[in-house]
Write an enzyme that holds these catalytic residues in place. Sequence first.
Site, PDB file in Angstrom:
ATOM      1  CG  ASP A 160      -3.713   7.690  -4.531  1.00  0.00           C
ATOM      2  OD1 ASP A 160      -2.481   7.801  -4.404  1.00  0.00           O
ATOM      3  OD2 ASP A 160      -4.368   6.817  -3.955  1.00  0.00           O
ATOM      4  CE1 TYR A 197      -1.300   2.870   2.075  1.00  0.00           C
ATOM      5  CE2 TYR A 197      -2.515   4.459   3.379  1.00  0.00           C
ATOM      6  CZ  TYR A 197      -1.756   4.154   2.279  1.00  0.00           C
ATOM      7  OH  TYR A 197      -1.442   5.136   1.380  1.00  0.00           O
ATOM      8  NE  ARG A 238      -4.267   4.688  -0.312  1.00  0.00           N
ATOM      9  CZ  ARG A 238      -3.563   3.620  -0.453  1.00  0.00           C
ATOM     10  NH1 ARG A 238      -3.787   2.577   0.291  1.00  0.00           N
ATOM     11  NH2 ARG A 238      -2.638   3.564  -1.362  1.00  0.00           N
TER      12      ARG A 238
HETATM   13  P1  NAD Z   1       0.220  -0.919  -0.109  1.00  0.00           P
HETATM   14  O1  NAD Z   1       1.096  -0.509  -1.227  1.00  0.00           O
HETATM   15  O2  NAD Z   1       0.308  -0.188   1.182  1.00  0.00           O
HETATM   16  O3  NAD Z   1       0.486  -2.472   0.207  1.00  0.00           O
HETATM   17  C1  NAD Z   1       0.372  -3.446  -0.796  1.00  0.00           C
HETATM   18  C2  NAD Z   1      -0.421  -4.630  -0.283  1.00  0.00           C
HETATM   19  O4  NAD Z   1       0.381  -5.406   0.608  1.00  0.00           O
HETATM   20  C3  NAD Z   1      -1.695  -4.283   0.500  1.00  0.00           C
HETATM   21  O5  NAD Z   1      -2.793  -4.904  -0.126  1.00  0.00           O
HETATM   22  C4  NAD Z   1      -1.420  -4.834   1.888  1.00  0.00           C
HETATM   23  O6  NAD Z   1      -2.603  -5.306   2.520  1.00  0.00           O
HETATM   24  C5  NAD Z   1      -0.470  -5.973   1.582  1.00  0.00           C
HETATM   25  N1  NAD Z   1       0.305  -6.465   2.722  1.00  0.00           N
HETATM   26  C6  NAD Z   1       0.856  -5.775   3.763  1.00  0.00           C
HETATM   27  N2  NAD Z   1       1.479  -6.607   4.620  1.00  0.00           N
HETATM   28  C7  NAD Z   1       1.332  -7.874   4.116  1.00  0.00           C
HETATM   29  C8  NAD Z   1       1.763  -9.161   4.543  1.00  0.00           C
HETATM   30  N3  NAD Z   1       2.466  -9.319   5.668  1.00  0.00           N
HETATM   31  N4  NAD Z   1       1.428 -10.214   3.764  1.00  0.00           N
HETATM   32  C9  NAD Z   1       0.726 -10.061   2.632  1.00  0.00           C
HETATM   33  N5  NAD Z   1       0.286  -8.882   2.179  1.00  0.00           N
HETATM   34  C10 NAD Z   1       0.586  -7.789   2.910  1.00  0.00           C
HETATM   35  O7  NAD Z   1      -1.304  -0.957  -0.565  1.00  0.00           O
HETATM   36  P2  NAD Z   1      -2.011  -0.135  -1.729  1.00  0.00           P
HETATM   37  O8  NAD Z   1      -1.678  -0.678  -3.050  1.00  0.00           O
HETATM   38  O9  NAD Z   1      -1.704   1.276  -1.510  1.00  0.00           O
HETATM   39  O10 NAD Z   1      -3.574  -0.428  -1.486  1.00  0.00           O
HETATM   40  C11 NAD Z   1      -4.150  -0.721  -0.240  1.00  0.00           C
HETATM   41  C12 NAD Z   1      -5.694  -0.504  -0.313  1.00  0.00           C
HETATM   42  O11 NAD Z   1      -6.018   0.880  -0.397  1.00  0.00           O
HETATM   43  C13 NAD Z   1      -6.369  -1.169  -1.484  1.00  0.00           C
HETATM   44  O12 NAD Z   1      -7.556  -1.739  -1.025  1.00  0.00           O
HETATM   45  C14 NAD Z   1      -6.673  -0.031  -2.409  1.00  0.00           C
HETATM   46  O13 NAD Z   1      -7.772  -0.286  -3.240  1.00  0.00           O
HETATM   47  C15 NAD Z   1      -6.969   1.067  -1.426  1.00  0.00           C
HETATM   48  N6  NAD Z   1      -6.775   2.413  -2.044  1.00  0.00           N
HETATM   49  C16 NAD Z   1      -7.770   3.357  -1.894  1.00  0.00           C
HETATM   50  C17 NAD Z   1      -7.593   4.625  -2.458  1.00  0.00           C
HETATM   51  C18 NAD Z   1      -8.647   5.685  -2.328  1.00  0.00           C
HETATM   52  O14 NAD Z   1      -9.743   5.413  -1.882  1.00  0.00           O
HETATM   53  N7  NAD Z   1      -8.344   6.937  -2.699  1.00  0.00           N
HETATM   54  C19 NAD Z   1      -6.429   4.915  -3.134  1.00  0.00           C
HETATM   55  C20 NAD Z   1      -5.432   3.940  -3.245  1.00  0.00           C
HETATM   56  C21 NAD Z   1      -5.633   2.691  -2.684  1.00  0.00           C
END
Ligand code: NAD
Length: 375
Positions: free
Chosen positions: A128, A228, A120
């Site tokens: 991604d 994450y 990330r």
């Molecule tokens: P993910 O699919 O791993 O998880 C989904 C969401 O569930 C996350 O927001 C996580 O905080 C939340 N979660 C986990 N446990 C929880 C709980 N017990 N209760 C409530 N919520 C809970 O996450 P994702 O969609 O892959 O994204 C996570 C972060 O990464 C975001 O901020 C996203 O913008 C960022 N991201 C960055 C890049 C990059 O820079 N290349 C790419 C993808 C995502």
Amino acid sequence: MKIAILKEEAGETRCAAIPETVKKFIALGADIMIESGAGEGASIPDSDFIDAGATVGKRAAVLDGAEVILTISGPDPQTLAGAKPAALLVGSLDPLRRRQEILAYAGAGLEALAMEWMPRITRAQSMDVLSSQSNLAGYKAVVDAAAAFGRAFPMMMTAAGTISPAKAFIMGVGVAGLQAIATAKRLGAQVSATDVRSATKEQIQSLGAKPIFVENVAGIEGEGAGGYATEMSEEYQKAQAELVSGHIAKQDIVITTALIPGRPAPRLISDGQVATMRAGSVIVDLAAEAGGNVEGTIAGERVVRHGVTIIGASNLARTLAADASALFARNLYNFLSAFWDKDRGQVVLPDDDEIVKAVRLTQGGKLVNERLGAA
Ligand code: NAD
């Protein structure tokens, strides 16, 4: 450089190339070979690929001398004979669950690269696949919830009386959750959302939804490592359960998306909490494949508990095959073109590159990725 795109296995609707990426690869100097029928599930006829400049044929001809194989979800290793030694196999290979297949790719001399292990970092954002596919899944989860819900989402004032707006609660505000919030808002629901990462509070508000957060126990400050979440303390889980109990009984639609990398999905809703919801309510559990956020979820199935429909969503991006293919295919193109050596007319993957180190699973007949237990 010869790039092969195979027809995916049964059940996979997406295709690892679209005519646009075929043209772009050809512009780089590659030859593109596509297995006949590869685009069928994504509504791309062979003729569109031919018009874009690809050669379409049977699998054996497509693989013959291939230096790169592009895939969505990883072909059966037994079916890859004919590719060049050390050919790259690039796709969403599900390395932890498909370890035997990854070992077989290594045994066949292929260099397997797992797109879902893309780091990330800003440079890799356009490559991604988890983001591109989760975004579509977040949208489709809400559409599926609306279709299963026996009431309307928006407030409607009619001559026969007023229909009140549906209340939707999104749990987990990553890529899928943000799109779920936006979609539920567009459909006219009253939307609230929660996460363990404090950085999401502002994002929820900026989409016009209401943040519902545990206040008395600290969550994850900011983004969390690599964006994450991690497993939360018992104290946090207890406070979160109380918060959810108070809120969920008033909700019509709940979309859960919470995931923790490498761990089972956190349990966010108990059977007792489901029982407090109004009959006819709908829950879509996007974490179903990882064990589910909701007690009683069955991946790939729809169950009714206490009058509430629980949809165990499984790979929703496949149900939007045309868009999902387009985004996935562009992720693949962005990855390979970033490592394209113009002078040699081929992909060159430097061993010390952060992206290469993260996604490379096999090389020289062996597992080479730390996450697979390689030295
Ligand atoms: P993910 O699919 O791993 O998880 C989904 C969401 O569930 C996350 O927001 C996580 O905080 C939340 N979660 C986990 N446990 C929880 C709980 N017990 N209760 C409530 N919520 C809970 O996450 P994702 O969609 O892959 O994204 C996570 C972060 O990464 C975001 O901020 C996203 O913008 C960022 N991201 C960055 C890049 C990059 O820079 N290349 C790419 C993808 C995502």
